[in-house]
Design a protein around this motif. Structure first.
Motif, PDB file in Angstrom:
ATOM      1  N   MET A 104       2.361 -29.926   4.908  1.00 32.98           N
ATOM      2  CA  MET A 104       1.045 -29.648   4.325  1.00 32.98           C
ATOM      3  C   MET A 104       0.993 -30.104   2.869  1.00 32.98           C
ATOM      4  N   PHE A 105       2.072 -29.909   2.129  1.00 33.28           N
ATOM      5  CA  PHE A 105       2.134 -30.369   0.746  1.00 33.28           C
ATOM      6  C   PHE A 105       1.916 -31.878   0.684  1.00 33.28           C
ATOM      7  N   ALA A 106       2.600 -32.613   1.554  1.00 34.40           N
ATOM      8  CA  ALA A 106       2.492 -34.071   1.563  1.00 34.40           C
ATOM      9  C   ALA A 106       1.089 -34.527   1.942  1.00 34.40           C
ATOM     10  N   LEU A 107       0.508 -33.917   2.979  1.00 35.07           N
ATOM     11  CA  LEU A 107      -0.832 -34.309   3.423  1.00 35.07           C
ATOM     12  C   LEU A 107      -1.888 -33.970   2.373  1.00 35.07           C
ATOM     13  N   ALA A 108      -1.742 -32.818   1.723  1.00 33.76           N
ATOM     14  CA  ALA A 108      -2.714 -32.402   0.709  1.00 33.76           C
ATOM     15  C   ALA A 108      -2.725 -33.381  -0.465  1.00 33.76           C
ATOM     16  N   TRP A 109      -1.547 -33.775  -0.923  1.00 30.90           N
ATOM     17  CA  TRP A 109      -1.479 -34.718  -2.040  1.00 30.90           C
ATOM     18  C   TRP A 109      -1.884 -36.123  -1.622  1.00 30.90           C
ATOM     19  N   LEU A 110      -1.572 -36.499  -0.387  1.00 35.54           N
ATOM     20  CA  LEU A 110      -1.901 -37.843   0.088  1.00 35.54           C
ATOM     21  C   LEU A 110      -3.401 -38.027   0.288  1.00 35.54           C
ATOM     22  N   LEU A 111      -4.065 -37.017   0.861  1.00 36.25           N
ATOM     23  CA  LEU A 111      -5.469 -37.160   1.242  1.00 36.25           C
ATOM     24  C   LEU A 111      -6.450 -36.527   0.259  1.00 36.25           C
ATOM     25  N   LEU A 112      -5.967 -35.645  -0.626  1.00 31.55           N
ATOM     26  CA  LEU A 112      -6.852 -35.009  -1.606  1.00 31.55           C
ATOM     27  C   LEU A 112      -6.292 -35.141  -3.023  1.00 31.55           C
ATOM     28  N   PRO A 113      -5.911 -36.340  -3.442  1.00 31.58           N
ATOM     29  CA  PRO A 113      -5.307 -36.485  -4.773  1.00 31.58           C
ATOM     30  C   PRO A 113      -6.273 -36.194  -5.906  1.00 31.58           C
ATOM     31  N   ASP A 114      -7.586 -36.331  -5.643  1.00 30.59           N
ATOM     32  CA  ASP A 114      -8.598 -36.153  -6.684  1.00 30.59           C
ATOM     33  C   ASP A 114      -9.283 -34.797  -6.616  1.00 30.59           C
ATOM     34  N   LEU A 115      -8.851 -33.921  -5.719  1.00 32.19           N
ATOM     35  CA  LEU A 115      -9.491 -32.617  -5.541  1.00 32.19           C
ATOM     36  C   LEU A 115      -8.444 -31.505  -5.651  1.00 32.19           C
ATOM     37  N   PRO A 116      -8.052 -31.142  -6.865  1.00 32.23           N
ATOM     38  CA  PRO A 116      -6.937 -30.202  -7.049  1.00 32.23           C
ATOM     39  C   PRO A 116      -7.176 -28.809  -6.467  1.00 32.23           C
ATOM     40  N   GLU A 117      -8.417 -28.301  -6.512  1.00 32.31           N
ATOM     41  CA  GLU A 117      -8.668 -26.955  -5.978  1.00 32.31           C
ATOM     42  C   GLU A 117      -8.468 -26.925  -4.465  1.00 32.31           C
ATOM     43  N   TYR A 118      -9.048 -27.895  -3.768  1.00 33.19           N
ATOM     44  CA  TYR A 118      -8.893 -27.943  -2.318  1.00 33.19           C
ATOM     45  C   TYR A 118      -7.439 -28.199  -1.932  1.00 33.19           C
ATOM     46  N   ARG A 119      -6.782 -29.041  -2.711  1.00 32.80           N
ATOM     47  CA  ARG A 119      -5.375 -29.353  -2.439  1.00 32.80           C
ATOM     48  C   ARG A 119      -4.524 -28.086  -2.531  1.00 32.80           C
ATOM     49  N   THR A 120      -4.741 -27.302  -3.575  1.00 30.05           N
ATOM     50  CA  THR A 120      -3.995 -26.053  -3.723  1.00 30.05           C
ATOM     51  C   THR A 120      -4.290 -25.100  -2.574  1.00 30.05           C
ATOM     52  N   GLY A 121      -5.572 -25.017  -2.183  1.00 32.21           N
ATOM     53  CA  GLY A 121      -5.941 -24.145  -1.072  1.00 32.21           C
ATOM     54  C   GLY A 121      -5.240 -24.531   0.217  1.00 32.21           C
ATOM     55  N   LEU A 122      -5.125 -25.828   0.482  1.00 32.85           N
ATOM     56  CA  LEU A 122      -4.452 -26.277   1.698  1.00 32.85           C
ATOM     57  C   LEU A 122      -2.961 -25.978   1.662  1.00 32.85           C
ATOM     58  N   ILE A 123      -2.353 -26.120   0.503  1.00 34.29           N
ATOM     59  CA  ILE A 123      -0.923 -25.802   0.384  1.00 34.29           C
ATOM     60  C   ILE A 123      -0.689 -24.319   0.680  1.00 34.29           C
ATOM     61  N   ILE A 124      -1.615 -23.463   0.216  1.00 32.22           N
ATOM     62  CA  ILE A 124      -1.510 -22.031   0.511  1.00 32.22           C
ATOM     63  C   ILE A 124      -1.630 -21.791   2.020  1.00 32.22           C
ATOM     64  N   VAL A 125      -2.548 -22.495   2.680  1.00 30.00           N
ATOM     65  CA  VAL A 125      -2.676 -22.381   4.138  1.00 30.00           C
ATOM     66  C   VAL A 125      -1.365 -22.766   4.818  1.00 30.00           C
ATOM     67  N   GLY A 126      -0.721 -23.832   4.335  1.00 32.84           N
ATOM     68  CA  GLY A 126       0.535 -24.275   4.923  1.00 32.84           C
ATOM     69  C   GLY A 126       1.669 -23.285   4.766  1.00 32.84           C
ATOM     70  N   LEU A 127       1.593 -22.447   3.739  1.00 31.00           N
ATOM     71  CA  LEU A 127       2.636 -21.443   3.510  1.00 31.00           C
ATOM     72  C   LEU A 127       2.458 -20.199   4.370  1.00 31.00           C
ATOM     73  N   ALA A 128       1.247 -19.966   4.865  1.00 30.76           N
ATOM     74  CA  ALA A 128       0.946 -18.745   5.628  1.00 30.76           C
ATOM     75  C   ALA A 128       1.159 -19.015   7.111  1.00 30.76           C
ATOM     76  N   ARG A 129       2.305 -18.609   7.621  1.00 26.80           N
ATOM     77  CA  ARG A 129       2.649 -18.877   9.023  1.00 26.80           C
ATOM     78  C   ARG A 129       1.954 -17.876   9.944  1.00 26.80           C
ATOM     79  N   CYS A 130       1.622 -18.312  11.131  1.00 26.67           N
ATOM     80  CA  CYS A 130       0.752 -17.525  12.010  1.00 26.67           C
ATOM     81  C   CYS A 130       1.436 -16.281  12.571  1.00 26.67           C
ATOM     82  N   ILE A 131       0.736 -15.144  12.543  1.00 26.10           N
ATOM     83  CA  ILE A 131       1.243 -13.913  13.162  1.00 26.10           C
ATOM     84  C   ILE A 131       0.176 -13.251  14.036  1.00 26.10           C
ATOM     85  N   ALA A 132      -0.962 -13.916  14.261  1.00 28.63           N
ATOM     86  CA  ALA A 132      -2.047 -13.241  14.983  1.00 28.63           C
ATOM     87  C   ALA A 132      -2.540 -14.067  16.167  1.00 28.63           C
ATOM     88  N   MET A 133      -3.442 -15.008  15.928  1.00 28.71           N
ATOM     89  CA  MET A 133      -4.097 -15.704  17.027  1.00 28.71           C
ATOM     90  C   MET A 133      -3.142 -16.505  17.906  1.00 28.71           C
TER      91      MET A 133
END
Length: 359
Positions: A104-133
């Motif tokens: 997720m870190f690699a994809l966020a920087w590769l595809l959103l290099p100009d959008l730091p807020e969205y990039r950070t949000g995606l990295i946070i999503v990548g850190l949160a591993r699934c425990i529900a659905m």
């Protein structure tokens, strides 16, 4: 018709109308939620009026209702057969806590290099591993329920231990090493622990007690042939309810920024597809059977969007780009993983064919 085709047809034939047309119901639930959040005045405030440590009560209830029937199906007396499978456990840990966040870190920087807020949000999503659905997707794809219960519990423990440390590493340390802009992430350990206790602990205890007491009172045959079929559909009703509420809460953000949603969606699509495919390949290469390979793939591909959204809002604010990235997570994850359920059922034929040839 081949034996594999016959097996696949039998699996599909066993699905109820609710299961068979699940993509339709989920799409409808998403649309209803988005429209309600956009057009019903005061709905978001009403849904957020009651919250437990930042978690909306309607979402919490929906997830509890969704997870309970699946965890009530688990045969807890068979969990030792999973904990002894070192290939499965090691593969899950590597995929979830090394490969997933790095991807997720690699994809966020590769595809959103100009959008730091969205990039950070995606990295946070990548850190949160699934425990529900993930327990729903695994069950629909005929994965190993006992293995799913163990891997979800394992993810929960590591989530409490590793989320804050990995957030610091991927947002502050690694970008510094690579000469990239750095971001600070303040994460509450209690918030993560509460998330795990609510979304996993309560339904897990309820499912275990239901099976234990039900089998003791009426026997296993009654429990599995009479009781479980009655509560089974409740899981999907809970899923649809959760989706409606989730998208109602974030409907205005999503519908008012469509181009931003598209930009955020691209790395998410790549992430879910790559994580699932790589995990499936790892399970196959490790010699796992269909059920455990499927469980490995779904537990690695899914993410805990509730935690990601909560952390993004608590750290950066509800109107932040980081929060929007977290909200778009389930918008992409739900339909993609539903589609992968059907891909899994189709791939089941290859496992069946391989087993037939080997015998």
């Amino acid at each position: 018709m081949s034996t594999a085709d016959t097996t696949q047809s039998a699996v599909v034939a066993k699905l109820s109308g609710l299961d068979r047309f699940l993509p339709v119901w989920i799409a409808a639930a998403m649309v209803v939620g988005l429209l309600a959040g956009r057009w019903v005045p005061g709905l978001e405030g009403a849904l957020n009026a009651v919250a437990i440590d930042g978690i909306s009560l309607p979402i919490a209830l929906g997830l509890l209702v969704m997870m309970y029937p699946v965890l009530a199906k688990v045969r807890y007396d068979r969990l030792d057969t999973v904990t002894g499978d070192r290939k499965l456990l090691l593969s899950s840990l590597v995929l979830n806590w090394l490969f997933g966040p790095a991807l997720m870190f690699a994809l966020a920087w590769l595809l959103l290099p100009d959008l730091p807020e969205y990039r950070t949000g995606l990295i946070i999503v990548g850190l949160a591993r699934c425990i529900a659905m993930v327990v729903i997707w695994n069950d629909l794809a005929c994965g190993d329920r006992e293995a799913a219960a163990v891997l979800v519990a394992l993810n929960s423990v590591f989530q409490v231990i590793m989320f804050g440390a990995l957030g610091w590493f991927y947002l502050s340390v690694l970008p510094g090493w690579l000469g990239l802009p750095q971001t600070d992430l303040a994460v509450s350990g209690w918030q993560i622990t509460a998330n795990v206790l609510v979304f996993l602990g309560i339904p897990l205890v309820a499912g275990y007690l239901t099976r234990r007491l039900g089998e003791r009172a009426k026997g296993r045959d009654w429990y599995e042939a009479r009781f479980l079929p009655k509560i089974g559909p409740v899981a999907l009703y809970g899923l649809l309810f959760t989706i409606v509420i989730l998208f109602a809460l974030q409907g205005e953000q999503i519908t008012s920024r469509p181009l931003d949603v598209v930009r955020i969606a691209l790395p998410l699509l790549a992430y879910f597809a790559i994580m699932w495919a790589v995990s499936y390949a790892v399970g196959k290469a490790a010699g796992l059977n269909y059920a455990r390979t499927t469980t490995l793939a779904f537990t690695a591909a899914g993410n805990n969007f509730e935690l990601a959204i909560a952390v993004a809002i608590a750290t950066f604010g509800a109107a932040s780009g980081q929060a929007l990235a977290g909200v778009v997570g389930p918008l992409i994850e739900v339909p993609v993983l539903v589609a992968l359920v059907y891909v899994s059922l189709a791939l089941r034929r290859r496992f069946t064919a391989s087993t037939t040839e080997a015998s």
